[in-house]
Design a protein around this motif. Structure first.
Motif, mmCIF file in Angstrom:
data_model
loop_
_atom_site.group_PDB
_atom_site.id
_atom_site.type_symbol
_atom_site.label_atom_id
_atom_site.label_comp_id
_atom_site.label_asym_id
_atom_site.label_seq_id
_atom_site.Cartn_x
_atom_site.Cartn_y
_atom_site.Cartn_z
ATOM 1 N N VAL A 101 -15.408 3.739 7.987
ATOM 2 C CA VAL A 101 -14.849 3.472 6.663
ATOM 3 C C VAL A 101 -15.867 3.858 5.598
ATOM 4 O O VAL A 101 -17.013 3.398 5.623
ATOM 5 N N SER A 102 -15.452 4.681 4.670
ATOM 6 C CA SER A 102 -16.315 5.119 3.572
ATOM 7 C C SER A 102 -15.764 4.601 2.245
ATOM 8 O O SER A 102 -14.575 4.280 2.122
ATOM 9 N N LYS A 103 -16.613 4.557 1.246
ATOM 10 C CA LYS A 103 -16.212 4.067 -0.068
ATOM 11 C C LYS A 103 -15.123 4.937 -0.678
ATOM 12 O O LYS A 103 -15.102 6.150 -0.484
ATOM 13 N N LEU A 104 -14.217 4.291 -1.407
ATOM 14 C CA LEU A 104 -13.152 4.993 -2.116
ATOM 15 C C LEU A 104 -13.201 4.606 -3.587
ATOM 16 O O LEU A 104 -13.511 3.451 -3.934
ATOM 17 N N SER A 105 -12.864 5.547 -4.443
ATOM 18 C CA SER A 105 -12.899 5.284 -5.887
ATOM 19 C C SER A 105 -11.661 4.539 -6.369
ATOM 20 O O SER A 105 -11.653 3.979 -7.462
ATOM 21 N N SER A 106 -10.600 4.537 -5.558
ATOM 22 C CA SER A 106 -9.376 3.826 -5.909
ATOM 23 C C SER A 106 -8.739 3.286 -4.629
ATOM 24 O O SER A 106 -9.038 3.774 -3.530
ATOM 25 N N PRO A 107 -7.857 2.295 -4.730
ATOM 26 C CA PRO A 107 -7.287 1.685 -3.528
ATOM 27 C C PRO A 107 -6.472 2.657 -2.689
ATOM 28 O O PRO A 107 -5.687 3.456 -3.223
ATOM 29 N N ILE A 108 -6.649 2.572 -1.379
ATOM 30 C CA ILE A 108 -5.869 3.377 -0.452
ATOM 31 C C ILE A 108 -4.450 2.829 -0.330
ATOM 32 O O ILE A 108 -3.508 3.538 0.012
ATOM 33 N N SER A 109 -4.298 1.527 -0.642
ATOM 34 C CA SER A 109 -2.990 0.865 -0.627
ATOM 35 C C SER A 109 -2.493 0.713 -2.072
ATOM 36 O O SER A 109 -3.207 1.009 -3.029
ATOM 37 N N ASP A 110 -1.292 0.239 -2.211
ATOM 38 C CA ASP A 110 -0.692 0.076 -3.529
ATOM 39 C C ASP A 110 -1.168 -1.240 -4.144
ATOM 40 O O ASP A 110 -0.410 -2.206 -4.286
ATOM 41 N N PRO A 148 -6.342 -1.878 4.056
ATOM 42 C CA PRO A 148 -5.025 -1.299 4.359
ATOM 43 C C PRO A 148 -3.918 -2.355 4.306
ATOM 44 O O PRO A 148 -3.973 -3.364 5.019
ATOM 45 N N VAL A 149 -2.941 -2.113 3.471
ATOM 46 C CA VAL A 149 -1.813 -3.039 3.315
ATOM 47 C C VAL A 149 -0.518 -2.250 3.492
ATOM 48 O O VAL A 149 -0.354 -1.188 2.896
ATOM 49 N N PRO A 150 0.401 -2.746 4.295
ATOM 50 C CA PRO A 150 1.690 -2.049 4.434
ATOM 51 C C PRO A 150 2.412 -1.989 3.082
ATOM 52 O O PRO A 150 2.110 -2.749 2.162
ATOM 53 N N THR A 151 3.368 -1.098 2.978
ATOM 54 C CA THR A 151 4.173 -1.017 1.753
ATOM 55 C C THR A 151 4.900 -2.335 1.547
ATOM 56 O O THR A 151 5.584 -2.841 2.445
ATOM 57 N N LEU A 152 4.709 -2.933 0.375
ATOM 58 C CA LEU A 152 5.279 -4.247 0.095
ATOM 59 C C LEU A 152 6.606 -4.107 -0.646
ATOM 60 O O LEU A 152 6.715 -3.335 -1.601
ATOM 61 N N THR A 153 7.573 -4.873 -0.193
ATOM 62 C CA THR A 153 8.846 -4.933 -0.906
ATOM 63 C C THR A 153 8.701 -5.904 -2.075
ATOM 64 O O THR A 153 7.712 -6.647 -2.166
ATOM 65 N N GLU A 154 9.684 -5.914 -2.961
ATOM 66 C CA GLU A 154 9.650 -6.861 -4.071
ATOM 67 C C GLU A 154 9.687 -8.290 -3.557
ATOM 68 O O GLU A 154 9.059 -9.190 -4.126
ATOM 69 N N LYS A 155 10.422 -8.512 -2.461
ATOM 70 C CA LYS A 155 10.455 -9.862 -1.880
ATOM 71 C C LYS A 155 9.084 -10.238 -1.319
ATOM 72 O O LYS A 155 8.631 -11.375 -1.477
ATOM 73 N N ASN A 156 8.423 -9.279 -0.652
ATOM 74 C CA ASN A 156 7.078 -9.538 -0.151
ATOM 75 C C ASN A 156 6.161 -9.981 -1.295
ATOM 76 O O ASN A 156 5.419 -10.964 -1.187
ATOM 77 N N LYS A 157 6.243 -9.262 -2.397
ATOM 78 C CA LYS A 157 5.381 -9.578 -3.534
ATOM 79 C C LYS A 157 5.725 -10.946 -4.124
ATOM 80 O O LYS A 157 4.826 -11.706 -4.519
ATOM 81 N N ALA A 158 7.009 -11.250 -4.174
ATOM 82 C CA ALA A 158 7.423 -12.556 -4.694
ATOM 83 C C ALA A 158 6.937 -13.679 -3.791
ATOM 84 O O ALA A 158 6.456 -14.728 -4.264
#
Length: 925
Positions: free
Chosen positions: A634-643, A828-838
């Protein structure tokens, strides 16, 4: 206090006239209780006994009783309501003649004569906060012997200070090795007549000790002279019964330091112990600090338990030998081939200390060989496993001597066990003159010159088993087709704790490999040397190392080099505590890592579940983070790899602290100048939001500068910032002098601020995070999510995120070191649905509400793992369940499974992101 000091204290107590009134307090004092603690017990302030004894809460209930009443008194102590209320772990009853005790947790008991209770001191070590293993309790002799030898050593140096100088230190160490051998030999019939050595010294030396050194020197001279040469050497008759030992142990100088009466008494006391009980794999660790002035204060703390050593040796090669033995059954030819294979196996410990790993490896291999001989009907067959195949490097002189001696003793004990004492005695003496432990710096020596890969070594016999030059003479033996297993527990020093010489060691090892060696732990040098060795020999290696070597910055520096050498991780034990015998020692967190350029198809990953159970996971690969996953780094990233929302480093002030206010200063300013309230903002770094500390800062926008400067106090502070920045050696700060009314960084939120500390205690089960209002300012001691949706906070607060941070970001000392670029952006985070976020938003709100119920408790209070409120723990459990179901539809079983999933997902997300980044880079070009 450590175990050796405790043993000495209770031995002294047992030898004193029995004082029933004083005994309970003296007993507790011997186990390290402070004088103030004893005084409170004496006064009755903390003594809760209901039987007229002494009851220490959470520890022990002691009662002194009348003659012959020890058994009934012990029963009364066990049945005492006070014992139950105080949660005492032990009960003890004595009348000064009998001594009885019980461990109320395990049910184990001790019943002996009062004078013999020091023999059972290991039973009581938990009273001193020493969590010990059964082996120490059952082999208390090794600690007792170390204690006596230490007293003798110190007393001899007191009367012979020149023997403590650098010029004579080797002679002193050599004397101790000779004495240990003699004590062992006189109790195991190597010397004819039990106790013969001690008895002769007692008889032939005067009670005023004036000639003790001469008597001892004569005995040493006899043991270095062949029987046929003794008349010419004028060996007196009283010394003639001692055998010729040679092997270098008694060659060289026969000089012995002078003994005082006290030293002579100590010598006879040591000789009076039963040395048949010596356990060489424990004893070496116990005694190695005796000869080191700096380490003597930690005497007895170097013990390495056999189960921990076997965590290295079993998967490295012993498990395979046992499997081959099982497959062989009773087939004579297959058994013979296995025995021949074992005769060519070398075990090499390039940081061997007093030889623990080598001794255990030897004893385990002898046990396998004994089964082979038994099945072939050759029980009396001599061992074909030579001690010279168990090689080591040790920096210090005395442990190197003890390592050789421990192996010699182990060989004799194995011969007695598997072949009988008659054959063992017949073949034991004289000792051989072969050297196999090198005293030197392992990172500066050529390992191949000490342990050649194959063939015959240089045909030179060393002059002295216990005199070994840096350029060790090779031993003449055939080893075509042999295997070499490198193992051990090298020193761990982190980058900041290394001495100049250790930095130079690492520079030599990594020269030509990488220029980033200054940032890695000292133990990394052993892994690199092992990989270099394995590239030129049939070898596999495994070391105990701090778990940081598989975390954070170590991974991209060290492991690409190991992998490039053709080595992979063949097995590993994930993090566990490696403790010693120090009182209340928490131990260092370590991992065991095996590497090989011929790894098995199935790799074994050992770990410990959250409930404390051992887990074995088999997989096709173990990556450098000790996860069953591909070799991704794992190397540093300038922005998130996930949403995820962007996480920023906190605001760096660069103000010399002049824009910072205490709570009182802020209060006084606002009371004096209500019109300046808007420029006073709450300030949060990690310490402020975790410990609930109150600090403020002056947050002055340009349009507010004239108004702010109208206050003399603020004007003075702004001028102090300007002077500080101009005086700095940092050119960037010099430039900031033009806006000395402001922090260097000016990041603020519009609605809310989620804080994450740069460093957090490893004791916490979750990374502490906090939600603050828009007016809050964060320092560079924290990271911040500005105006991020609240569900981001749920991710930070999860167990999943903690194990990711602990693994890929590494640690500062033992604390978690957070990084936005390496930890958050790579999470690493899977794609979140609106329900997941809620759902996650609700989880974050529940965590915050649970905290509010316990106001004004701080984050530090609430997240203490021993006192975490039930409702807050339940809120976190719910958060973990919601998040983990998003990943795999259920809760993870343990952290190992969490990491396996995270690395799998990271690998896929990194692969998917790579082409897009490549196209983007090409477009700029």
């Amino acid at each position: 206090m450590n175990a050796v000091e405790i043993e000495q204290a209770i031995t002294d107590l047992a030898e004193q006239p029995f004082d029933g009134a004083a005994f309970p307090y003296a007993f507790l004092e011997a186990f390290g209780n402070k004088a103030t603690t004893i005084q409170r017990l004496r006064s009755g302030a903390t003594n809760k006994s209901d039987l007229g004894g002494v009851l220490q809460t959470n520890n022990i209930h002691i009662a002194v009783c009348g003659n012959g009443q020890a058994t009934t008194t012990l029963t009364a102590l066990k049945d005492s309501p006070a014992t139950l209320r105080a949660k005492a772990k032990f009960v003890l009853a004595t009348d000064g003649a009998d001594f009885e005790a019980e461990d109320l947790t395990s049910g184990e008991t001790v019943a002996c004569a009062f004078t013999d209770f020091p023999d059972h001191f290991g039973f009581f070590l938990p009273l001193a906060g020493i969590s010990t293993v059964r082996q120490i309790s059952e082999n208390a002799f090794d600690i007792r012997a170390t204690s006596r030898l230490n007293r003798l050593y110190v007393e001899l140096l007191k009367d012979n200070p020149e023997w403590g100088t650098a010029e004579r230190r080797h002679d002193m160490n050599h004397l101790m090795a000779r004495l240990i051998f003699c004590f062992f030999a006189e109790d195991t019939d190597i010397f004819v007549g039990r106790g013969k050595f001690t008895e002769i010294i007692a008889q032939m030396s005067s009670k005023d000790s004036s000639n003790t050194h001469e008597v001892m020197s004569t005995l040493f001279r006899a043991m270095n002279t062949k029987k046929e040469d003794r008349a010419a050497a004028k060996i007196p008759r009283w010394a003639d019964d001692f055998p010729y030992v040679n092997g270098g142990l008694f060659s060289g100088s026969m000089d012995v330091p002078k003994f005082s009466r006290i030293a002579r008494s100590y010598l006879l006391h040591v000789g009076g112990l039963d040395w048949t009980k010596i356990n060489p794999d424990i004893f070496g660790s116990m005694i190695q600090a005796v000869a080191d002035d700096k380490e003597r204060g930690e005497l007895g703390m170097h013990y390495t338990s056999v189960p921990n050593i076997l965590k290295v040796l079993n998967p490295l090669f012993l498990d395979d030998l046992r499997a081959r033995l099982e497959e062989a059954g009773d087939n004579p030819r297959t058994l013979l081939n296995l025995r021949k294979r074992m005769a060519k196996i070398r075990v090499f410990d390039p940081a061997c200390g007093s030889g623990n790993f080598l001794v255990i490896a030897y004893k385990e291999m002898r046990a396998i060989e004994a089964q082979i001989n038994e099945r072939r009907g050759e029980r009396d067959h001599h061992s074909e496993i030579p001690l010279t195949n168990f090689r080591g490097i040790e920096l210090r002189d005395f442990p190197a001597e003890i390592a050789r001696l421990a192996l010699v003793i182990a060989e004799y004990q194995c011969d007695v066990l598997y072949r009988g004492q008659r054959l063992a005695l017949a073949e034991f003496l004289p000792l051989r003159n072969e050297n196999w432990i090198t005293c030197g710096n392992a990172l500066r020596l050529d390992w191949l010159s000490i342990c050649p890969s194959t063939g015959t070594g240089v045909k030179v016999q060393a002059d002295d088993l216990f005199e070994i030059p840096l350029d060790q003479a090779e031993i003449d033996f055939e080893n075509e087709g042999g295997e070499t297993y490198i193992c051990g527990n090298p020193p761990y020093q982190g980058a900041r704790g290394q001495f100049r010489e250790q930095k130079e060691d690492l520079k030599r090892v990594f020269d030509g490999h990488t220029n980033a060696w200054k940032s890695i732990d000292y133990v990394a040098g052993w892994f690199m040397k092992a990989a270099d060795y394995g590239a030129r020999a049939n070898a596999a290696s495994a070391f105990v190392a701090t778990n940081s070597i598989c975390q954070g910055q170590h991974v991209p520096i060290l492991w690409p080099l190991i992998l490039a050498s053709g080595h992979e991780i063949s097995f590993a034990h994930t993090s566990f505590k490696w403790t010693n015998l120090a009182s209340h020692n928490a131990g260092v967190t370590v991992a065991v890592i095996g590497i090989s350029n011929r790894p098995p198809k199935t790799r074994r990953l050992f770990s410990i579940s959250e409930s404390g159970n051992a887990i074995l996971q088999e997989s096709a690969n173990i990556n450098p983070y000790l996860v069953a996953a591909p070799n991704v780094i794992v190397s540093k990233l300038s922005s998130p790899i996930s949403d995820l929302s962007e996480m920023s480093y906190g605001n760096y002030p660069g103000d010399g602290n002049f824009l910072t206010l205490t709570a009182l200063e802020a209060q006084e300013l606002c009371a004096r100048r209500p019109d300046l309230k808007t420029i006073v903002r709450p300030l949060y770094g990690a310490q402020e939001f975790i410990k609930g500390l109150s600090r403020f800062c002056l947050w002055i926008d340009d349009q507010m500068l004239d108004l702010a400067s109208s206050d003399p106090m603020i004007a003075n502070r702004i001028e102090s910032v300007r002077a500080t920045r101009l005086a700095s050696r940092d050119a960037s700060l010099n430039k900031l002098a033009t806006r000395s009314h402001q922090y260097r960084d000016r990041n603020v939120a519009q609605s809310q601020l989620v804080l994450v500390p740069t460093v957090s205690s490893e004791r916490r089960q979750y990374i502490p995070t906090e939600l603050k209002g828009a007016s809050s300012v964060t320092t560079n001691q924290a990271f911040a999510l500005y105006d991020a949706p609240l569900w981001n906070m749920a991710l930070v607060a999860s167990r999943l995120h903690l194990v990711w941070i602990a693994t890929v970001c590494g640690q500062l000392e033992t604390r978690y070191r957070y990084s936005n670029t390496l930890g958050w952006n790579t999470f690493p985070v899977p794609t979140l649905t609106e329900k997941n976020k809620a759902d996650l938003t609700r989880c974050a709100e529940d965590i915050l509400l649970a905290r509010e119920h316990h106001f004004p408790a701080t984050i530090a209070d609430l997240y203490d793992p021993d006192d975490m409120p039930d409702d807050l723990r339940a809120a976190h459990e719910r958060n973990d369940e919601v998040l983990e179901r998003i990943y795999i539809g259920r809760r993870f079983k343990n952290d190992t499974e969490r990491l396996e999933k995270l690395f799998d997902l990271y690998t896929k997300m990194a692969a998917a992101a790579a082409p897009a980044k490549k196209r983007k880079a090409g477009a700029r070009a």
